[in-house]
Design a protein around this motif. Structure first.
Motif, mmCIF file in Angstrom:
data_model
loop_
_atom_site.group_PDB
_atom_site.id
_atom_site.type_symbol
_atom_site.label_atom_id
_atom_site.label_comp_id
_atom_site.label_asym_id
_atom_site.label_seq_id
_atom_site.Cartn_x
_atom_site.Cartn_y
_atom_site.Cartn_z
ATOM 1 N N ASP A 178 0.955 -1.126 -0.101
ATOM 2 C CA ASP A 178 -0.107 0.032 0.029
ATOM 3 C C ASP A 178 0.782 1.148 0.095
ATOM 4 O O ASP A 178 1.713 1.417 0.769
ATOM 5 C CB ASP A 178 -0.764 -0.003 1.258
ATOM 6 C CG ASP A 178 -2.270 -1.087 1.065
ATOM 7 O OD1 ASP A 178 -2.440 -1.432 0.072
ATOM 8 O OD2 ASP A 178 -2.465 -0.967 2.315
ATOM 9 N N GLY A 179 0.527 2.212 -1.093
ATOM 10 C CA GLY A 179 1.349 3.224 -0.809
ATOM 11 C C GLY A 179 2.201 3.502 -2.079
ATOM 12 O O GLY A 179 2.813 2.526 -2.714
ATOM 13 N N ASP A 180 3.080 4.651 -2.117
ATOM 14 C CA ASP A 180 3.918 4.955 -2.797
ATOM 15 C C ASP A 180 5.390 4.086 -2.590
ATOM 16 O O ASP A 180 5.508 4.167 -1.352
ATOM 17 C CB ASP A 180 4.158 6.564 -3.026
ATOM 18 C CG ASP A 180 2.762 7.129 -3.619
ATOM 19 O OD1 ASP A 180 2.153 6.588 -4.489
ATOM 20 O OD2 ASP A 180 2.777 8.493 -3.241
ATOM 21 N N VAL A 181 6.086 3.946 -3.329
ATOM 22 C CA VAL A 181 7.616 3.348 -3.269
ATOM 23 C C VAL A 181 8.483 4.153 -3.802
ATOM 24 O O VAL A 181 8.360 4.796 -5.013
ATOM 25 C CB VAL A 181 7.507 2.226 -3.939
ATOM 26 C CG1 VAL A 181 8.861 1.346 -3.650
ATOM 27 C CG2 VAL A 181 6.272 1.095 -3.341
ATOM 28 N N VAL A 182 9.393 4.248 -3.108
ATOM 29 C CA VAL A 182 10.804 5.123 -3.436
ATOM 30 C C VAL A 182 11.874 4.029 -3.378
ATOM 31 O O VAL A 182 11.952 3.246 -2.732
ATOM 32 C CB VAL A 182 11.072 6.440 -2.622
ATOM 33 C CG1 VAL A 182 10.051 7.454 -2.812
ATOM 34 C CG2 VAL A 182 11.325 5.950 -1.173
ATOM 35 N N ALA A 183 12.860 4.192 -4.470
ATOM 36 C CA ALA A 183 13.979 3.324 -4.356
ATOM 37 C C ALA A 183 15.399 3.961 -4.663
ATOM 38 O O ALA A 183 15.238 5.052 -5.362
ATOM 39 C CB ALA A 183 13.584 2.231 -5.415
ATOM 40 N N GLY A 184 16.386 3.261 -4.412
ATOM 41 C CA GLY A 184 17.665 3.761 -4.811
ATOM 42 C C GLY A 184 18.728 2.664 -4.725
ATOM 43 O O GLY A 184 18.517 1.738 -4.271
ATOM 44 N N SER A 185 19.952 3.100 -4.854
ATOM 45 C CA SER A 185 21.253 2.191 -4.805
ATOM 46 C C SER A 185 22.401 3.114 -4.380
ATOM 47 O O SER A 185 22.382 4.266 -4.608
ATOM 48 C CB SER A 185 21.215 1.486 -6.076
ATOM 49 O OG SER A 185 21.562 2.475 -7.050
ATOM 50 N N ASP A 186 23.444 2.114 -3.723
ATOM 51 C CA ASP A 186 24.343 2.814 -3.207
ATOM 52 C C ASP A 186 25.507 1.874 -3.493
ATOM 53 O O ASP A 186 25.805 0.854 -2.612
ATOM 54 C CB ASP A 186 24.472 3.341 -2.104
ATOM 55 C CG ASP A 186 25.817 4.055 -1.518
ATOM 56 O OD1 ASP A 186 26.696 4.218 -2.460
ATOM 57 O OD2 ASP A 186 26.016 4.350 -0.447
ATOM 58 N N GLY A 187 26.279 1.728 -4.490
ATOM 59 C CA GLY A 187 27.253 0.764 -4.746
ATOM 60 C C GLY A 187 26.633 -0.741 -4.804
ATOM 61 O O GLY A 187 25.778 -0.821 -5.733
ATOM 62 N N ASP A 188 27.199 -1.484 -4.020
ATOM 63 C CA ASP A 188 26.590 -3.149 -3.823
ATOM 64 C C ASP A 188 25.180 -3.020 -3.382
ATOM 65 O O ASP A 188 24.640 -4.015 -3.541
ATOM 66 C CB ASP A 188 27.514 -3.981 -3.278
ATOM 67 C CG ASP A 188 28.768 -4.298 -4.169
ATOM 68 O OD1 ASP A 188 28.833 -4.158 -5.262
ATOM 69 O OD2 ASP A 188 29.694 -4.340 -3.416
ATOM 70 N N LEU A 189 24.878 -2.108 -2.678
ATOM 71 C CA LEU A 189 23.448 -2.119 -2.022
ATOM 72 C C LEU A 189 22.354 -1.397 -2.761
ATOM 73 O O LEU A 189 22.620 -0.283 -3.476
ATOM 74 C CB LEU A 189 23.463 -1.501 -0.621
ATOM 75 C CG LEU A 189 22.449 -1.127 0.124
ATOM 76 C CD1 LEU A 189 21.900 -2.552 0.901
ATOM 77 C CD2 LEU A 189 22.509 -0.042 1.180
#
Length: 328
Positions: free
Chosen positions: A72-83
């Motif tokens: 439920d709800g909006d999703v935000v996403a990202g990355s940092d190197g291997d993560l």
């Protein structure tokens, strides 16, 4: 599975609605709204720069759907190197992919992956880990304490931070046949603690005797998610007490695995059996055994969605392992 119209309203003090887990045809374009994470299986799965997408190094046996987690709800996403990570609806997905060659082997790679994940989760509002998956190659290679799975277990506990201090979450650890030295670890976390569930037929994994390595496996048999409406089920196999059962006998191992799953459901206080709202994943050591595993699942849980993949179980004598979700 619950549809959007069936999702109950959530007050600020209520536990967040659990993600809905489904197996679907691979999306033709962008991931659907509300997608927290999506998993394609095997070398034929798509490649994407979307941090929510992970191509899992386990080849499908039969149909090759995408596993989709939606919230439920909006999703935000990202990355940092291997993560890589995504958050929405009170839930957090985080994953690390790395190669053992960069970290002096399976122990170092596991410690690295878990340090990254632990630090990230500890700093997040969704700081309670509910479920973890681990995939590494050649999991049974090596004798005694040098077995690669045992090295992984030692590295895992070394990398675990304070987020694991109050208890271990549900987990699976499976051997893949993909890129050499690749380690994949991903997790699901939320802003409230779940309830860890053990199986009365089995010794808790962290209490295994010394014969299973310097560091016992660090997981619970299941986690009841915070709203108490979903049981996240760890990889479950033909283990009774702490000993493997029915070496070399797939039919008997499947039956024992079924008994262990039944006992876990009962101890978790969720309905018996698996229905259309209970997606299961079967890890099958020998690809030629897929038809037998599917026949067993069809006979015992005919409406439960089933994804079968080619994977090695953490004990070389075990032929099959099953995990999944049980929604009330």
């Amino acid at each position: 599975m619950r549809t959007g119209s069936e999702m109950r309203e959530r007050s600020p003090l209520a536990a967040p609605n659990a993600p809905t887990v489904t197996y679907r045809e691979p999306p033709a374009g962008a991931l659907p709204p509300g997608t927290l994470a999506a998993f394609g299986f095997g070398s034929a799965a798509a490649v994407s720069n979307d941090p929510r997408w992970l191509r899992v190094a386990l080849e499908p046996l039969g149909e090759a759907p995408v596993e989709l987690w939606t919230v439920d709800g909006d999703v935000v996403a990202g990355s940092d190197g291997d993560l890589r990570w995504a958050r929405g609806g009170g839930w957090l997905y985080a994953a690390v992919e790395c190669f053992e060659a960069d970290h002096a082997g399976p122990e170092g790679a596991a410690a690295y992956a878990y340090r990254l994940l632990s630090a990230f989760v500890a700093a997040a509002p969704e700081c309670h880990v509910q479920r973890i998956w681990n995939y590494l190659g050649d999991i049974n290679v090596g004798a005694g304490d040098d077995e690669r799975y045992k090295q992984f277990c030692t590295g895992r506990i070394a990398g675990m931070g304070e987020v694991f201090a109050k208890g271990f979450p549900a987990a699976s650890a499976i051997g893949h046949h993909g890129a050499k030295g690749l380690l994949q670890v991903y997790l699901l976390a939320t802003d409230r603690p779940g309830s860890r569930v053990e199986n009365p037929r089995q010794v808790s994994a962290w209490q295994y005797p010394r014969q299973y390595g310097r560091t016992p496996p660090s997981f619970a048999r299941g986690t009841l998610l915070p709203a108490d409406d979903v049981l996240a089920i760890s990889g479950t196999a033909a283990v009774v007490g702490h000993a493997s059962a029915h070496t070399g006998d797939l039919a008997a191992q499947l039956a024992e695995t079924g008994r262990n799953l039944d006992a876990l459901l009962a101890n978790g206080g969720v309905p018996a059996g698996f229905d259309a709202r209970a997606p299961l994943k079967a890890y099958v050591r020998h690809a030629g055994d897929a038809a037998t595993v599917k026949a067993f699942a069809d006979a015992h849980w005919p409406t439960a969605p089933l994804l079968m993949v080619h994977g090695d179980i953490c004990r070389e004598e075990l032929l099959v392992e099953i995990d999944g979700w049980r929604y009330r």
